[in-house]
Design a protein around this motif. Structure first.
Motif, PDB file in Angstrom:
ATOM      1  N   TRP A 168       0.875  -0.950   0.010  1.00 55.29           N
ATOM      2  CA  TRP A 168      -0.078  -0.021  -0.057  1.00 55.29           C
ATOM      3  C   TRP A 168       1.017   1.263   0.022  1.00 55.29           C
ATOM      4  O   TRP A 168       0.431   2.202  -0.726  1.00 55.29           O
ATOM      5  N   GLY A 169       1.901   1.108   0.895  1.00 60.26           N
ATOM      6  CA  GLY A 169       2.778   2.589   0.588  1.00 60.26           C
ATOM      7  C   GLY A 169       3.451   2.642  -0.529  1.00 60.26           C
ATOM      8  O   GLY A 169       3.562   3.972  -0.849  1.00 60.26           O
ATOM      9  N   ILE A 173       2.568   6.202  -1.598  1.00 59.12           N
ATOM     10  CA  ILE A 173       3.460   7.304  -1.057  1.00 59.12           C
ATOM     11  C   ILE A 173       4.489   7.330  -2.409  1.00 59.12           C
ATOM     12  O   ILE A 173       4.854   8.680  -2.547  1.00 59.12           O
TER      13      ILE A 173
END
Length: 236
Positions: A168-169, A173
């Motif tokens: 997810w990061g 991000i």
């Protein structure tokens, strides 16, 4: 690499991206690794351990971080930094110490060097950006002296209990940082997807073994999202 050779396929896409991001490549590496990238590049250079007076080849040299570290650590070694992006090489050529490295534009899939030309080979984030990683490693085996070492800095897909959080990061991000730091979300969306889609260190190690390399090992970095691998070409 000629324009004809880059006119189609993944090579063209990757070349276009790296020409585009050259101006902020170092800044993004610093931010994305929380300052660890420079330390990893020095570790790669140190592990290569070329002999005094030898020849070291740094592939996918980019803006020259590994090549310049090697030239600093081994002042008697002739270091050649190779990349297919002239924009990246232009950045490397203006860095402090750049005069100690020979910079050359070339295609890692067809290296313009004779067999057994180099005592050590390093590379940073090359394999996930080529269509045939095994072929690229085979070329490196060809130009490496017997007894020489190859050291690879690569990303690797997350694994283990933290895989969902890290995935997810990276999906969230990395493109966001690309937008914020570099004003270029699309290029870093590609870099994020190429990382998540790349193979495991074990698979790279298996390929190295199949090509004839020995003494293969690796060390994961930064929650397992980066890895340094090393291997040695057998002595005669």
């Amino acid at each position: 690499m000629t324009n004809a050779e880059m006119s189609h396929g993944k090579g063209f896409e990757v070349h276009t991206i790296f020409e585009k991001i050259a101006g902020y490549y170092d800044r993004m590496n610093l931010v994305m690794t929380l300052g660890r990238h420079t330390r990893w590049c020095r570790e790669v250079a140190t592990r290569a351990a070329p002999p005094a007076g030898g020849q070291l080849l740094d592939l996918a040299t980019g803006t020259g971080a590994i090549a310049l570290a090697a030239a600093q650590i081994y002042p008697t070694v002739a270091v050649t930094g190779v990349d297919f992006s002239e924009a990246m090489l232009a950045r490397a050529r203006i860095k402090s110490g750049a005069g100690t490295v020979r910079w050359q534009q070339a295609d890692a899939t067809r290296l313009p060097f004779d067999d057994e030309s180099f005592d050590a080979i390093t590379e940073g984030y090359l394999l996930r950006n080529v269509e045939d990683p095994a072929g690229v490693l085979r070329e490196q085996y060809r130009v490496l002296e017997p007894g020489g070492r190859i050291v690879i800095l690569e990303t690797c897909p997350p694994s283990g209990p933290m895989k969902p959080i890290l995935t997810w990061g990276m999906r969230t991000i990395v493109p966001l940082l690309g937008q914020t730091v570099a004003r270029d979300r699309s290029s870093y969306t590609y870099l994020e997807s190429s990382t998540l889609g790349f193979t495991s260190p074990q698979h790279v190690a298996d390929v190295l073994g199949e090509l004839g390399f020995q003494n293969i090992g690796w060390s994961k970095k930064f929650f397992g999202t980066n890895v340094i691998l090393w291997a040695t070409k057998p002595s005669r």
